[in-house]
Design a protein around this motif. Structure first.
Motif, PDB file in Angstrom:
ATOM      1  N   VAL A 146      -4.329   9.322  19.116  1.00 49.40           N
ATOM      2  CA  VAL A 146      -4.180   8.271  20.121  1.00 49.40           C
ATOM      3  C   VAL A 146      -2.690   8.105  20.373  1.00 49.40           C
ATOM      4  O   VAL A 146      -1.865   8.769  19.741  1.00 49.40           O
ATOM      5  CB  VAL A 146      -4.806   6.938  19.638  1.00 49.40           C
ATOM      6  N   ASP A 147      -2.341   7.234  21.279  1.00 54.69           N
ATOM      7  CA  ASP A 147      -0.930   7.016  21.598  1.00 54.69           C
ATOM      8  C   ASP A 147      -0.161   6.570  20.347  1.00 54.69           C
ATOM      9  O   ASP A 147      -0.456   5.534  19.759  1.00 54.69           O
ATOM     10  CB  ASP A 147      -0.818   5.940  22.686  1.00 54.69           C
ATOM     11  N   GLY A 148       0.783   7.378  19.918  1.00 53.48           N
ATOM     12  CA  GLY A 148       1.631   7.018  18.776  1.00 53.48           C
ATOM     13  C   GLY A 148       1.096   7.400  17.420  1.00 53.48           C
ATOM     14  O   GLY A 148       1.762   7.160  16.403  1.00 53.48           O
ATOM     15  N   GLY A 149      -0.105   7.957  17.347  1.00 52.12           N
ATOM     16  CA  GLY A 149      -0.620   8.308  16.029  1.00 52.12           C
ATOM     17  C   GLY A 149      -2.080   8.703  16.038  1.00 52.12           C
ATOM     18  O   GLY A 149      -2.524   9.483  16.891  1.00 52.12           O
ATOM     19  N   PHE A 150      -2.851   8.136  15.107  1.00 52.92           N
ATOM     20  CA  PHE A 150      -4.253   8.507  14.923  1.00 52.92           C
ATOM     21  C   PHE A 150      -5.102   7.260  14.688  1.00 52.92           C
ATOM     22  O   PHE A 150      -4.632   6.259  14.133  1.00 52.92           O
ATOM     23  CB  PHE A 150      -4.405   9.434  13.700  1.00 52.92           C
ATOM     24  N   ARG A 151      -6.367   7.369  15.065  1.00 52.89           N
ATOM     25  CA  ARG A 151      -7.352   6.330  14.758  1.00 52.89           C
ATOM     26  C   ARG A 151      -8.377   6.971  13.823  1.00 52.89           C
ATOM     27  O   ARG A 151      -9.037   7.952  14.165  1.00 52.89           O
ATOM     28  CB  ARG A 151      -8.024   5.841  16.034  1.00 52.89           C
ATOM     29  N   VAL A 152      -8.520   6.407  12.606  1.00 50.85           N
ATOM     30  CA  VAL A 152      -9.333   7.035  11.561  1.00 50.85           C
ATOM     31  C   VAL A 152     -10.631   6.276  11.367  1.00 50.85           C
ATOM     32  O   VAL A 152     -10.634   5.040  11.219  1.00 50.85           O
ATOM     33  CB  VAL A 152      -8.566   7.089  10.219  1.00 50.85           C
ATOM     34  N   ASN A 153     -11.744   7.043  11.293  1.00 53.06           N
ATOM     35  CA  ASN A 153     -13.051   6.471  10.980  1.00 53.06           C
ATOM     36  C   ASN A 153     -13.780   7.415  10.022  1.00 53.06           C
ATOM     37  O   ASN A 153     -13.745   8.644  10.195  1.00 53.06           O
ATOM     38  CB  ASN A 153     -13.888   6.282  12.245  1.00 53.06           C
ATOM     39  N   GLY A 154     -14.440   6.826   9.035  1.00 50.72           N
ATOM     40  CA  GLY A 154     -15.202   7.642   8.081  1.00 50.72           C
ATOM     41  C   GLY A 154     -15.252   6.977   6.715  1.00 50.72           C
ATOM     42  O   GLY A 154     -14.786   5.845   6.532  1.00 50.72           O
ATOM     43  N   THR A 155     -15.833   7.692   5.752  1.00 51.98           N
ATOM     44  CA  THR A 155     -16.014   7.144   4.401  1.00 51.98           C
ATOM     45  C   THR A 155     -15.685   8.197   3.358  1.00 51.98           C
ATOM     46  O   THR A 155     -16.106   9.350   3.473  1.00 51.98           O
ATOM     47  CB  THR A 155     -17.479   6.689   4.194  1.00 51.98           C
ATOM     48  N   LYS A 156     -14.927   7.789   2.364  1.00 49.95           N
ATOM     49  CA  LYS A 156     -14.648   8.634   1.205  1.00 49.95           C
ATOM     50  C   LYS A 156     -15.395   8.067  -0.002  1.00 49.95           C
ATOM     51  O   LYS A 156     -15.589   6.857  -0.126  1.00 49.95           O
ATOM     52  CB  LYS A 156     -13.145   8.697   0.935  1.00 49.95           C
ATOM     53  N   LEU A 157     -15.790   8.986  -0.908  1.00 54.94           N
ATOM     54  CA  LEU A 157     -16.635   8.585  -2.033  1.00 54.94           C
ATOM     55  C   LEU A 157     -16.047   9.106  -3.342  1.00 54.94           C
ATOM     56  O   LEU A 157     -15.310  10.095  -3.345  1.00 54.94           O
ATOM     57  CB  LEU A 157     -18.036   9.153  -1.820  1.00 54.94           C
ATOM     58  N   TRP A 158     -16.421   8.444  -4.441  1.00 58.32           N
ATOM     59  CA  TRP A 158     -15.946   8.825  -5.781  1.00 58.32           C
ATOM     60  C   TRP A 158     -14.416   8.807  -5.854  1.00 58.32           C
ATOM     61  O   TRP A 158     -13.795   9.648  -6.499  1.00 58.32           O
ATOM     62  CB  TRP A 158     -16.473  10.215  -6.200  1.00 58.32           C
ATOM     63  N   THR A 159     -13.841   7.821  -5.186  1.00 57.89           N
ATOM     64  CA  THR A 159     -12.386   7.729  -5.130  1.00 57.89           C
ATOM     65  C   THR A 159     -11.879   6.996  -6.377  1.00 57.89           C
ATOM     66  O   THR A 159     -11.929   5.764  -6.461  1.00 57.89           O
ATOM     67  CB  THR A 159     -11.946   6.976  -3.856  1.00 57.89           C
ATOM     68  N   THR A 160     -11.360   7.761  -7.314  1.00 59.09           N
ATOM     69  CA  THR A 160     -10.951   7.196  -8.597  1.00 59.09           C
ATOM     70  C   THR A 160      -9.752   6.258  -8.419  1.00 59.09           C
ATOM     71  O   THR A 160      -8.740   6.642  -7.853  1.00 59.09           O
ATOM     72  CB  THR A 160     -10.586   8.332  -9.572  1.00 59.09           C
ATOM     73  N   TYR A 161      -9.913   5.040  -8.936  1.00 56.19           N
ATOM     74  CA  TYR A 161      -8.890   4.000  -8.910  1.00 56.19           C
ATOM     75  C   TYR A 161      -8.332   3.742  -7.506  1.00 56.19           C
ATOM     76  O   TYR A 161      -7.169   3.383  -7.348  1.00 56.19           O
ATOM     77  CB  TYR A 161      -7.764   4.300  -9.898  1.00 56.19           C
ATOM     78  N   GLY A 162      -9.184   3.916  -6.501  1.00 57.81           N
ATOM     79  CA  GLY A 162      -8.778   3.559  -5.144  1.00 57.81           C
ATOM     80  C   GLY A 162      -8.450   2.081  -5.020  1.00 57.81           C
ATOM     81  O   GLY A 162      -7.649   1.676  -4.183  1.00 57.81           O
ATOM     82  N   HIS A 163      -9.095   1.255  -5.891  1.00 60.22           N
ATOM     83  CA  HIS A 163      -8.870  -0.193  -5.824  1.00 60.22           C
ATOM     84  C   HIS A 163      -7.543  -0.601  -6.467  1.00 60.22           C
ATOM     85  O   HIS A 163      -7.150  -1.775  -6.357  1.00 60.22           O
ATOM     86  CB  HIS A 163     -10.024  -0.930  -6.502  1.00 60.22           C
ATOM     87  N   LYS A 164      -6.866   0.322  -7.134  1.00 62.51           N
ATOM     88  CA  LYS A 164      -5.585  -0.025  -7.765  1.00 62.51           C
ATOM     89  C   LYS A 164      -4.447   0.862  -7.266  1.00 62.51           C
ATOM     90  O   LYS A 164      -3.344   0.791  -7.805  1.00 62.51           O
ATOM     91  CB  LYS A 164      -5.703   0.106  -9.288  1.00 62.51           C
ATOM     92  N   SER A 165      -4.727   1.684  -6.274  1.00 57.54           N
ATOM     93  CA  SER A 165      -3.712   2.621  -5.776  1.00 57.54           C
ATOM     94  C   SER A 165      -2.982   2.051  -4.558  1.00 57.54           C
ATOM     95  O   SER A 165      -3.531   1.244  -3.813  1.00 57.54           O
ATOM     96  CB  SER A 165      -4.363   3.956  -5.391  1.00 57.54           C
ATOM     97  N   HIS A 166      -1.757   2.504  -4.373  1.00 50.96           N
ATOM     98  CA  HIS A 166      -0.981   2.096  -3.212  1.00 50.96           C
ATOM     99  C   HIS A 166      -1.245   3.018  -2.006  1.00 50.96           C
ATOM    100  O   HIS A 166      -1.206   2.569  -0.866  1.00 50.96           O
ATOM    101  CB  HIS A 166       0.511   2.137  -3.545  1.00 50.96           C
TER     102      HIS A 166
END
Length: 382
Positions: A152-172
């Motif tokens: 899109v203008d200036g970058g990207f628009r992201v849609n989707g789902t990732k799974l089994w993401t280890t420590y995604g809740h504590k990552s930057h």
């Protein structure tokens, strides 16, 4: 009959006794109060303070240039630190992914802006990453990725789902593997993007494992805007980049030391005079560990040379997972102990944890079926 072989070059010579002693002294004092049941979590143990101590000692980003916060040390020195940490059951999960593969990827393919902004923070043990590869309905089949970044203008628009993401809740940050080209271009239409996980539109949902612990996550992207500067490497180069990244993920000592604390506790419980069957079983497991260590160090040498040993790494990961899953079964056969997470006995509690964790050993980093497909392709069998 045609002979099919995979050649592992001799690993670099073992050395650095002073560094090994320094790491052991640090762990001996820092982890003195850590119980075996906690050490059994191995590289899944998350402790941000411990990671900051690692960074202060110069044990994260060890091989990176000093200009980016690294220490310009050798791959084998780094291997020594990793081995000692894992053998001691140190809680290294906070910085593990960033140090193992996200940082090296940025170093190799990132822009100067990305390197200067992030690598020094990783090396200091203050910036944590998760991996955005697996997805629902595709698992380890990365070519089937459906998460899409639309320009899109200036970058990207992201849609989707990732799974089994280890420590995604504590990552930057996450390094997102996604589709940026045509859906029928399974490899050439993919890219990797640097994602700040604090951006609006990103939802992180917990997934409990068999033991009830939360380290896996589902990460959902809903119209998330990423600037054009988020691209890592070239647009459309994601497949080749991610294959190189997986060589880092699949070949390290974490691929055969996940059950090591259980083996240590079993040997401790058997005492100095185990029966012949127990001696034979422990000896065989030790032989496998020594062999896998040699293979793993061989891959480290190839990575140090800048090669992409994806085939070799897949073999180490596959054989390492077999050993890690076998250890609890062998221990149950040679030691009279019942697994219980509530037990006050160290061996019982460690065994219970490993029994519950072991099924995921052949999932994380690529399922057994995917790995064996890679190996078969590398041997020219498919």
């Amino acid at each position: 009959m045609t002979s099919l072989t995979i050649t592992f070059p001799p690993p670099p010579a073992d050395a650095f006794d002073d560094l090994r002693a320094e790491v052991r002294d640090f762990l001996s004092s820092t982890l003195a109060a850590r119980k075996p049941r906690d050490r059994a979590r191995s590289w899944a143990g998350f402790d941000a303070d411990f990671s900051r101590q690692m960074g202060a000692r110069g044990w994260i980003g060890m091989t990176w240039p000093k200009a980016y916060g690294g220490h310009e040390r050798g791959a084998l020195e780094r291997y020594v630190v990793l081995e000692e940490m894992l053998a001691a059951g140190a809680p290294v999960a906070a910085h593990w992914i960033a140090d193992r593969q996200s940082g090296p990827l940025l170093l190799k393919c990132g822009t100067e802006e990305q390197k200067n902004a992030i690598l020094p923070r990783i090396a200091a043990g203050e910036c944590f990453f998760c991996i955005g590869m697996s997805e629902p309905d595709s698992g380890s089949d990365l070519a089937a990725v459906r998460t899409r970044a639309t320009q899109v203008d200036g970058g990207f628009r992201v849609n989707g789902t990732k799974l089994w993401t280890t420590y995604g809740h504590k990552s930057h940050y996450m390094i997102l593997f996604c589709r940026t080209g045509a859906a029928d271009d399974r490899h050439g239409g993919t890219s990797q993007l640097l994602v700040d996980l604090s951006l609006p539109g990103i939802t992180v949902r917990p997934i409990a494992d068999l033991s009830g612990e939360h380290h896996f996550n589902e990460v959902v992207f809903e119209d998330v805007f990423l600037p054009a500067s988020a691209v890592i490497g070239g647009l459309g180069d994601g497949w080749n980049q991610v294959m190189g990244e997986l060589a880092f993920e699949r070949s390290g000592p974490e691929r055969f030391l996940s059950s090591f604390t259980l083996l240590v506790e079993a040997v401790r419980a058997l005492g100095p005079n185990p029966d012949p069957a127990a001696r034979a079983a422990i000896g065989r497991l030790t032989g496998h560990i020594v062999t896998l260590r040699r293979l793993s160090r061989s891959v480290a040498g190839l990575l140090q040379k800048g090669e992409n040993p994806a085939l070799h790494a897949a073999l180490v990961k596959d054989q390492g997972a077999l050993l890690e899953q076998e250890i609890p079964e062998v221990v149950r056969a040679i030691v009279a102990v019942e697994p219980s997470l509530r037990s006050s006995g160290d061996l019982s509690a460690v065994l219970a944890h490993i029994v519950l964790a072991a099924p995921c050993f052949s999932l994380r980093g690529g399922t057994r079926e995917i790995l064996r497909g890679i190996i078969a392709r590398g041997l020219g069998l498919r």
